[in-house]
Motif scaffolding. Structure first.
Motif, PDB file in Angstrom:
ATOM      1  N   GLY A 145     -11.928   2.835  -3.093  1.00  0.00           N
ATOM      2  CA  GLY A 145     -12.026   1.611  -2.361  1.00  0.00           C
ATOM      3  C   GLY A 145     -11.979   0.287  -1.892  1.00  0.00           C
ATOM      4  N   ALA A 146     -10.772   0.282  -2.833  1.00  0.00           N
ATOM      5  CA  ALA A 146     -10.107  -0.871  -3.098  1.00  0.00           C
ATOM      6  C   ALA A 146      -8.610  -0.643  -2.413  1.00  0.00           C
ATOM      7  CB  ALA A 146     -10.397  -2.096  -4.342  1.00  0.00           C
ATOM      8  N   VAL A 147      -7.889  -0.287  -3.306  1.00  0.00           N
ATOM      9  CA  VAL A 147      -6.991   0.205  -3.162  1.00  0.00           C
ATOM     10  C   VAL A 147      -6.515   1.762  -3.007  1.00  0.00           C
ATOM     11  CG1 VAL A 147      -5.893  -1.375  -4.808  1.00  0.00           C
ATOM     12  CG2 VAL A 147      -6.268   0.838  -5.332  1.00  0.00           C
ATOM     13  N   GLU A 148      -4.899   2.356  -2.080  1.00  0.00           N
ATOM     14  CA  GLU A 148      -5.438   3.726  -2.260  1.00  0.00           C
ATOM     15  C   GLU A 148      -5.468   4.692  -3.747  1.00  0.00           C
ATOM     16  OE1 GLU A 148      -2.738   7.258   0.258  1.00  0.00           O
ATOM     17  OE2 GLU A 148      -1.819   4.587   0.375  1.00  0.00           O
ATOM     18  N   LEU A 149      -5.862   5.559  -3.790  1.00  0.00           N
ATOM     19  CA  LEU A 149      -5.438   6.318  -4.669  1.00  0.00           C
ATOM     20  C   LEU A 149      -5.157   8.059  -4.290  1.00  0.00           C
ATOM     21  CD1 LEU A 149      -9.127   5.721  -6.982  1.00  0.00           C
ATOM     22  CD2 LEU A 149      -6.824   4.398  -6.473  1.00  0.00           C
ATOM     23  N   SER A 150      -4.641   8.375  -5.222  1.00  0.00           N
ATOM     24  CA  SER A 150      -3.775   9.605  -4.626  1.00  0.00           C
ATOM     25  C   SER A 150      -5.259  10.920  -4.859  1.00  0.00           C
ATOM     26  CB  SER A 150      -2.793  10.570  -5.876  1.00  0.00           C
ATOM     27  OG  SER A 150      -3.011  10.741  -7.185  1.00  0.00           O
ATOM     28  N   ARG A 151      -5.091  11.747  -4.784  1.00  0.00           N
ATOM     29  CA  ARG A 151      -6.629  13.046  -5.416  1.00  0.00           C
ATOM     30  C   ARG A 151      -6.634  13.170  -6.794  1.00  0.00           C
ATOM     31  NH1 ARG A 151      -4.155  18.367  -6.291  1.00  0.00           N
ATOM     32  NH2 ARG A 151      -2.112  19.004  -6.404  1.00  0.00           N
ATOM     33  N   PHE A 152      -4.933  12.566  -7.311  1.00  0.00           N
ATOM     34  CA  PHE A 152      -5.741  12.729  -8.955  1.00  0.00           C
ATOM     35  C   PHE A 152      -6.040  11.817  -9.535  1.00  0.00           C
ATOM     36  CE2 PHE A 152      -2.161  15.320  -7.866  1.00  0.00           C
ATOM     37  CZ  PHE A 152      -2.725  16.919  -8.511  1.00  0.00           C
ATOM     38  N   GLY A 153      -6.556  10.824  -8.900  1.00  0.00           N
ATOM     39  CA  GLY A 153      -6.838   8.813  -9.055  1.00  0.00           C
ATOM     40  C   GLY A 153      -5.641   8.269  -9.807  1.00  0.00           C
ATOM     41  N   GLU A 154      -4.510   8.757  -9.151  1.00  0.00           N
ATOM     42  CA  GLU A 154      -3.801   7.876  -9.631  1.00  0.00           C
ATOM     43  C   GLU A 154      -3.336   6.432  -8.657  1.00  0.00           C
ATOM     44  OE1 GLU A 154      -0.312  10.553 -12.238  1.00  0.00           O
ATOM     45  OE2 GLU A 154      -1.274  10.878 -10.585  1.00  0.00           O
ATOM     46  N   ILE A 155      -3.168   5.243  -8.448  1.00  0.00           N
ATOM     47  CA  ILE A 155      -3.380   4.189  -7.482  1.00  0.00           C
ATOM     48  C   ILE A 155      -1.351   4.647  -7.216  1.00  0.00           C
ATOM     49  CG2 ILE A 155      -2.702   1.671  -8.079  1.00  0.00           C
ATOM     50  CD1 ILE A 155      -4.024   1.543  -9.804  1.00  0.00           C
ATOM     51  N   VAL A 156      -1.307   4.499  -5.718  1.00  0.00           N
ATOM     52  CA  VAL A 156       0.072   5.188  -5.240  1.00  0.00           C
ATOM     53  C   VAL A 156       0.555   3.583  -4.827  1.00  0.00           C
ATOM     54  CG1 VAL A 156       0.726   5.131  -3.130  1.00  0.00           C
ATOM     55  CG2 VAL A 156      -1.656   6.698  -4.017  1.00  0.00           C
ATOM     56  N   VAL A 157       1.603   3.715  -5.140  1.00  0.00           N
ATOM     57  CA  VAL A 157       2.730   2.510  -5.324  1.00  0.00           C
ATOM     58  C   VAL A 157       3.896   3.154  -4.977  1.00  0.00           C
ATOM     59  CG1 VAL A 157       1.960   1.279  -7.257  1.00  0.00           C
ATOM     60  CG2 VAL A 157       3.408   2.961  -8.419  1.00  0.00           C
ATOM     61  N   ASP A 158       4.396   1.988  -3.975  1.00  0.00           N
ATOM     62  CA  ASP A 158       6.019   2.060  -4.024  1.00  0.00           C
ATOM     63  C   ASP A 158       6.698   1.602  -4.970  1.00  0.00           C
ATOM     64  OD1 ASP A 158       6.321   0.032  -4.386  1.00  0.00           O
ATOM     65  OD2 ASP A 158       6.407  -0.912  -1.913  1.00  0.00           O
ATOM     66  N   PRO A 159       8.022   1.478  -4.690  1.00  0.00           N
ATOM     67  CA  PRO A 159       9.168   1.463  -5.767  1.00  0.00           C
ATOM     68  C   PRO A 159       8.969   0.233  -6.094  1.00  0.00           C
ATOM     69  CG  PRO A 159      10.273   2.414  -4.181  1.00  0.00           C
ATOM     70  CD  PRO A 159       8.893   2.126  -3.528  1.00  0.00           C
ATOM     71  N   LYS A 160       8.527  -0.446  -5.108  1.00  0.00           N
ATOM     72  CA  LYS A 160       8.617  -1.881  -5.906  1.00  0.00           C
ATOM     73  C   LYS A 160       6.724  -2.234  -6.770  1.00  0.00           C
ATOM     74  CE  LYS A 160      12.054  -4.548  -3.477  1.00  0.00           C
ATOM     75  NZ  LYS A 160      12.319  -5.327  -2.584  1.00  0.00           N
ATOM     76  N   CYS A 161       6.239  -1.253  -7.221  1.00  0.00           N
ATOM     77  CA  CYS A 161       5.584  -0.993  -7.562  1.00  0.00           C
ATOM     78  C   CYS A 161       4.323  -1.494  -7.043  1.00  0.00           C
ATOM     79  CB  CYS A 161       4.968  -2.317  -9.357  1.00  0.00           C
ATOM     80  SG  CYS A 161       6.396  -0.967  -9.933  1.00  0.00           S
ATOM     81  N   GLN A 162       4.164  -2.466  -5.477  1.00  0.00           N
ATOM     82  CA  GLN A 162       3.187  -2.314  -4.694  1.00  0.00           C
ATOM     83  C   GLN A 162       2.148  -1.378  -4.427  1.00  0.00           C
ATOM     84  OE1 GLN A 162       2.652  -6.005  -2.770  1.00  0.00           O
ATOM     85  NE2 GLN A 162       0.962  -4.892  -2.492  1.00  0.00           N
ATOM     86  N   THR A 163       1.048  -1.737  -4.327  1.00  0.00           N
ATOM     87  CA  THR A 163       0.530  -0.814  -4.053  1.00  0.00           C
ATOM     88  C   THR A 163      -0.979  -0.811  -2.133  1.00  0.00           C
ATOM     89  OG1 THR A 163      -2.323  -2.054  -3.959  1.00  0.00           O
ATOM     90  CG2 THR A 163      -1.386  -1.481  -6.082  1.00  0.00           C
ATOM     91  N   SER A 164      -1.839  -0.483  -2.007  1.00  0.00           N
ATOM     92  CA  SER A 164      -1.595  -0.873  -0.098  1.00  0.00           C
ATOM     93  C   SER A 164      -2.428  -1.922  -0.006  1.00  0.00           C
ATOM     94  CB  SER A 164      -2.747   0.602   0.072  1.00  0.00           C
ATOM     95  OG  SER A 164      -3.655   0.653  -0.483  1.00  0.00           O
ATOM     96  N   VAL A 165      -2.193  -2.733  -0.586  1.00  0.00           N
ATOM     97  CA  VAL A 165      -2.642  -4.040  -0.613  1.00  0.00           C
ATOM     98  C   VAL A 165      -2.043  -4.709  -1.355  1.00  0.00           C
ATOM     99  CG1 VAL A 165      -4.360  -5.523  -1.285  1.00  0.00           C
ATOM    100  CG2 VAL A 165      -5.329  -3.199  -1.181  1.00  0.00           C
ATOM    101  N   PRO A 166      -1.477  -6.079  -0.002  1.00  0.00           N
ATOM    102  CA  PRO A 166      -0.358  -7.099  -0.094  1.00  0.00           C
ATOM    103  C   PRO A 166      -1.001  -8.098  -1.429  1.00  0.00           C
ATOM    104  CG  PRO A 166      -1.116  -6.707   2.046  1.00  0.00           C
ATOM    105  CD  PRO A 166      -1.870  -6.134   1.321  1.00  0.00           C
ATOM    106  N   GLY A 167       0.173  -7.679  -1.716  1.00  0.00           N
ATOM    107  CA  GLY A 167      -0.447  -8.753  -3.054  1.00  0.00           C
ATOM    108  C   GLY A 167      -0.765  -8.362  -4.538  1.00  0.00           C
ATOM    109  N   VAL A 168      -1.445  -7.002  -4.422  1.00  0.00           N
ATOM    110  CA  VAL A 168      -2.176  -5.947  -5.278  1.00  0.00           C
ATOM    111  C   VAL A 168      -0.701  -4.920  -6.294  1.00  0.00           C
ATOM    112  CG1 VAL A 168      -3.539  -4.637  -6.120  1.00  0.00           C
ATOM    113  CG2 VAL A 168      -4.206  -6.690  -4.723  1.00  0.00           C
ATOM    114  N   PHE A 169      -0.500  -5.027  -7.206  1.00  0.00           N
ATOM    115  CA  PHE A 169       0.778  -4.596  -7.769  1.00  0.00           C
ATOM    116  C   PHE A 169      -0.399  -3.087  -9.380  1.00  0.00           C
ATOM    117  CE2 PHE A 169       2.597  -7.801  -6.043  1.00  0.00           C
ATOM    118  CZ  PHE A 169       3.351  -8.020  -5.928  1.00  0.00           C
ATOM    119  N   ALA A 170       0.430  -2.255  -9.391  1.00  0.00           N
ATOM    120  CA  ALA A 170      -0.163  -1.482 -10.413  1.00  0.00           C
ATOM    121  C   ALA A 170       1.130  -0.983 -11.088  1.00  0.00           C
ATOM    122  CB  ALA A 170      -0.861  -0.864  -9.701  1.00  0.00           C
TER     123      ALA A 170
END
Length: 522
Positions: free
Chosen positions: A460-485
């Motif tokens: 509910g805080a950031v986007e997770l995949s169906r496997f429960g992994e945090i979805v990140v882009d090539p720069k490790c940015q999550t679905s929430v600005p300022g939150v990386f993984a």
């Protein structure tokens, strides 16, 4: 018992002793007692401040020996030969009993000394367990510093009857005043938190009072450590909060694919990582579990918050999630009921407790096949069960596995139940090709079926995949600005130490870039 090189090193260590030490050995006529006496004579010869006393009577376990200041109460005891991984525990016990100050923060020492009550600890170990020394050394230190604490290390391989009577099938297992206190690797802070009931509230108040971080890293594994180093080198206020510094790597024994290092062990690598992080101004908040992420506002006006299970809340302008992963469980009847009573996840630690017995390994990947190979040299028979039609391990490992006479491989097998009464006595699986149910009689089940990301608190805080992994882009940015993984908790493929370190470094650089851009005038 000790070769010339070890004697020379031991002699050098014992030169730090400043007050007389007394070793009292409780012996019988058995072979183990003779080995212990030989070891203790070698030790005593290395310092004129050590006195060795032999006794054949008394109710102490035999063979065992106590270590303490001469003329004072000895509150540290070793039942069995503290060799292998435990030799360091013996050296530290000698140094601390001899007046050498422990390398522990002053506030921790004061916390130990302030403990009130009566604490009689007994820790059951195996000499091949790489997690056991941390527990033994922590409890020994507590016994040295506080007269209310006593600790005995018991080698399960020597006192097998005692292990059987207490039905101990996982190490380390700690008893306090006759009741089971805990099992598995525990750090000094974890033990203190359990016996010092007011510690959590004090920690929460201190943590909540901290100023906001520019970068707050959640997780202390390879990804988190790399992120901390890269962030701190930029000169920004950096904090790292971790449930256990080192994470899953602490449970990894052999590492042979870390580039530029031919071979190492997980605990050694973690020690090097921690030493490297401490070279910089990083606020390390260990033994703290994250419970909730509250993202900040997109414009940066509102800071992000990471809430901890002890009630504390840490504020930060950017957050890097590097929470790693944990062993995947089978989720079948009997697995939880017999965890520590025949169901295990670390073959290196718990394998020696199953000497001569029949065990199963669940999983045909590299971890499972390596576990089966290791266990085959200890136990009576290993049955490896793989869900798929073929093993997934590297060819070289499969070749070694199939060369072992006491290993049976069953493919297309879906484990459906672990059976037992007070401890494991068998396993039930379904043959996926025929649909038939089969039962195997055995006494241990080692689960090696991969990892699950530690992201439950992020739903509910950031986007997770169906496997429960945090979805990140090539720069490790999550679905929430300022939150990386970064690392094993993310969608980045291939869960490897070297990859996690690279991703952690990238996440820190991305967080720094975000800070620059978000603080620039419009």
């Amino acid at each position: 018992m000790l070769d010339a090189n070890i004697k020379t090193q031991l002699k050098a260590y014992l030169e730090r002793v400043t007050q007389p030490i007394e070793i009292v050995a409780s012996l019988d006529d058995g072979g183990k007692s003779r080995e212990m006496l030989e070891l203790l004579k070698d030790v005593a010869e290395q310092s004129n401040l050590i006195t060795l006393i032999e006794q054949r009577d008394g109710n102490e376990r035999k063979p065992s020996f106590s270590v303490g200041p001469r003329g004072g109460e000895a509150r540290v005891r070793f039942a069995g030969l503290p060799m292998g991984h435990e030799f360091t525990s013996l050296i530290l016990a000698l140094l601390q009993a001899g007046g050498y100050p422990p390398k522990v923060e002053a506030e921790v020492i004061e916390q130990i000394k302030a403990l009130e009550g009566d604490f009689e600890f007994v820790t059951y170990i195996s000499l091949s367990c790489h997690n056991c020394p941390d527990v033994v050394q922590a409890l020994n230190l507590m016994a040295v510093l506080n007269p209310n604490v006593r600790h005995t290390m018991v080698d399960g391989g020597v006192f097998q009857q005692e292990v059987e009577e207490r039905q101990i099938m996982a190490v380390p297992t700690v008893y306090l005043n006759g009741e089971e206190f805990g099992a598995g690797r525990m750090e000094l802070g974890e033990i203190l938190a359990k016996v010092d009931t007011g510690a959590a509230a004090r920690d929460a108040n201190k943590l909540s009072a901290k100023d906001a971080f520019d970068v707050l890293i959640v997780g202390g594994g390879p990804a988190g450590a790399a992120a901390a180093i890269y962030a701190a080198r930029k000169g920004i206020r950096t904090g790292i909060v971790a449930e256990r510094f080192g994470g899953q790597v602490m449970d990894t024994l052999a590492i042979e694919n870390f580039i530029s290092v031919k071979e190492t062990e997980g605990p050694k690598l973690v020690m090097a990582l921690e030493e490297h992080v401490k070279q910089y101004e990083v606020d390390i908040m260990n033994l703290q579990r994250a419970a909730k992420l509250v993202p900040g506002s997109a414009d940066g006006a509102t800071l992000a918050e990471v809430h901890l299970e002890n009630g504390a809340a840490l504020k930060a302008r950017t957050v890097i999630l590097a929470t790693g992963a944990r062993w995947r469980e089978m989720n079948v009847p009997g697995e939880q009921a017999f965890r520590g009573k025949g169901v295990a996840y670390c073959p290196h630690c718990d394998g020696p407790l199953f000497k001569g017995k029949r065990v199963a390994v669940i999983g045909g990947g590299n971890s499972g096949v390596e576990a089966a190979i290791d266990l085959a040299g200890i136990v009576g028979h290993v049955t490896l069960l793989e869900f798929a039609d073929e093993l997934r391990a590297d060819a070289v490992l499969q070749k070694k596995l199939h060369s072992l006479a006491n290993v049976t491989v069953i493919k297309s097998a879906q484990t459906t139940e672990v059976t037992g009464t007070e401890k494991v006595n068998g396993l039930v699986y379904t043959d996926r090709r025929t649909g038939e149910s089969q039962r195997i009689e055995l006494e241990g089940v080692f689960v090696q079926i991969g990892l699950l990301p530690n992201t439950d608190f992020l739903k509910g805080a950031v986007e997770l995949s169906r496997f429960g992994e945090i979805v990140v882009d090539p720069k490790c940015q999550t679905s929430v600005p300022g939150v990386f993984a970064a690392g094993d908790c993310t969608t980045v493929p291939y869960k490897q130490i070297v990859i996690a370190m690279g991703e952690g470094s990238k996440a820190a650089l991305s967080a720094f870039d975000h800070l620059i851009r978000s603080s620039a005038p419009a």
